[in-house]
Motif scaffolding. Structure first.
Motif, mmCIF file in Angstrom:
data_model
loop_
_atom_site.group_PDB
_atom_site.id
_atom_site.type_symbol
_atom_site.label_atom_id
_atom_site.label_comp_id
_atom_site.label_asym_id
_atom_site.label_seq_id
_atom_site.Cartn_x
_atom_site.Cartn_y
_atom_site.Cartn_z
ATOM 1 N N TRP A 104 -30.419 45.781 -54.205
ATOM 2 C CA TRP A 104 -31.406 44.854 -54.741
ATOM 3 C C TRP A 104 -31.352 44.641 -56.250
ATOM 4 N N LEU A 108 -33.207 41.674 -58.657
ATOM 5 C CA LEU A 108 -34.149 42.091 -59.696
ATOM 6 C C LEU A 108 -33.785 41.482 -61.042
ATOM 7 N N ASN A 111 -34.714 37.873 -61.200
ATOM 8 C CA ASN A 111 -36.160 37.656 -61.333
ATOM 9 C C ASN A 111 -36.640 37.950 -62.753
ATOM 10 N N PHE A 288 -41.912 44.991 -62.058
ATOM 11 C CA PHE A 288 -40.837 44.227 -61.429
ATOM 12 C C PHE A 288 -40.052 45.091 -60.444
ATOM 13 N N PHE A 289 -39.734 46.303 -60.852
ATOM 14 C CA PHE A 289 -38.947 47.177 -59.986
ATOM 15 C C PHE A 289 -39.726 47.517 -58.714
ATOM 16 N N SER A 292 -39.553 44.741 -56.319
ATOM 17 C CA SER A 292 -38.223 44.254 -55.945
ATOM 18 C C SER A 292 -37.463 45.178 -55.013
#
Length: 304
Positions: A104, A108, A111, A288-289, A292
């Protein structure tokens, strides 16, 4: 006394070396030293004792350190609030394991770039049993943070869970019968193909084998997830793979997924950062992490 001088002092005091501090601030070593010397001149005290092999804080430096940290934190908060509409900017260096990089991480980064186009991300990828090196680099100040499948406690490190990877036993599909369950007959004479001791999965593999009364004929260790998957798919042995990879390889007729009465525990991942680092950058990227994480995503080499 300037903020840039305080930043030079703070990171020199808390990183493993002046060289690491200079790299973090994108300065030459001489420029870092010059800023610290200018700060010492402005304050009229020595902040570092440079008489030994490594510079250490003087009593004045010890007194200044928490004050400098608070001032830098305040400056970061002010800058972030005033520039919120423009997003984060600068350089962020962080570490991830190979499985994160192969699943992923690309999504990430895409994004984050959409939300913060002025922020440059520089991921450092490490594989297998070297993940402890990422935690050490965070502690030393060389990395802003890391995503690691390890909950090993460290004095200077804060761990926050971000997600988990589901795991599945597989064996190469070259067997004449399509097995559904991992049994001693299925693995008779086959080596266990797995990451080395010290990797996030090592303890999970051993615990699952013991819980199911299984003993591999031998072990073939490799510090690369794709190589482990390729060896299993080529009929060289059996092992554990991330669920998304196992499903993708089974659809291609490369492996059989295998059940066990006691299945493997999920592989837990954590966001590692320094306890003394409270920059808004970390809070935003942690968000964010956390949103994601998706270890079921497949890699390009798996056709996904």
């Amino acid at each position: 006394m300037t903020l840039k001088q305080l930043e030079a002092f703070y990171w020199a005091a808390t990183c493993s070396s002046f060289l690491v501090a200079a790299d973090r601030l994108h300065l030459s070593l001489s420029s870092l030293s010059k800023r610290i010397s200018e700060l010492e001149s402005a304050l009229g005290v020595e902040l570092f004792d440079r008489s030994g092999h490594k510079a250490v804080l003087t009593s004045a430096g010890e007194l200044l350190l928490p004050r400098a940290q608070n001032l830098i934190r305040e400056a970061d908060d002010i800058e972030q609030q005033l520039k919120q509409a423009q997003g984060l900017r600068g350089v962020c260096r962080f570490g991830v394991g190979e499985l994160t990089a192969l699943t992923w991480l690309p999504a990430l980064i895409s994004n984050v770039r959409l939300a913060h186009p002025a922020l440059r991300l520089e991921p450092a990828v490490e594989a297998g049993s070297s993940l402890g090196g990422l935690a050490q680099r965070v502690s030393d100040g060389a990395l802003d943070f890391a995503i690691v499948a390890s909950r090993a406690p460290r004095e200077k490190i804060r761990l926050r869970p971000v997600g988990e990877a589901q795991l599945c036993w597989v064996v190469g599909a070259s067997t004449t019968v399509s097995p559904k369950t991992l049994t001693p007959d299925i693995i008779a004479g086959l080596p266990l193909i797995t990451l080395p001791v010290g990797s996030g999965t090592a303890a999970i593999v051993d615990a699952c084998l013991e819980a199911n009364g299984l003993e591999p004929a031998s072990r073939l260790l490799c510090n690369s997830w794709p190589v482990v998957a390729s060896l299993i798919a080529d009929g060289m042995g059996f092992g554990i793979l991330p669920m998304g990879w196992a499903v993708a390889l089974e659809k291609r007729g490369k492996v059989h997924r295998l059940r066990t009465p006691n299945g493997p525990m999920p592989l837990q991942y954590f966001f590692l950062s320094r306890r003394d680092d409270h920059r808004p950058l970390l809070q935003e990227l942690f968000r964010f992490f956390e949103a994601s994480v998706d270890f079921d995503r497949t890699s390009i080499w798996l056709g996904g």
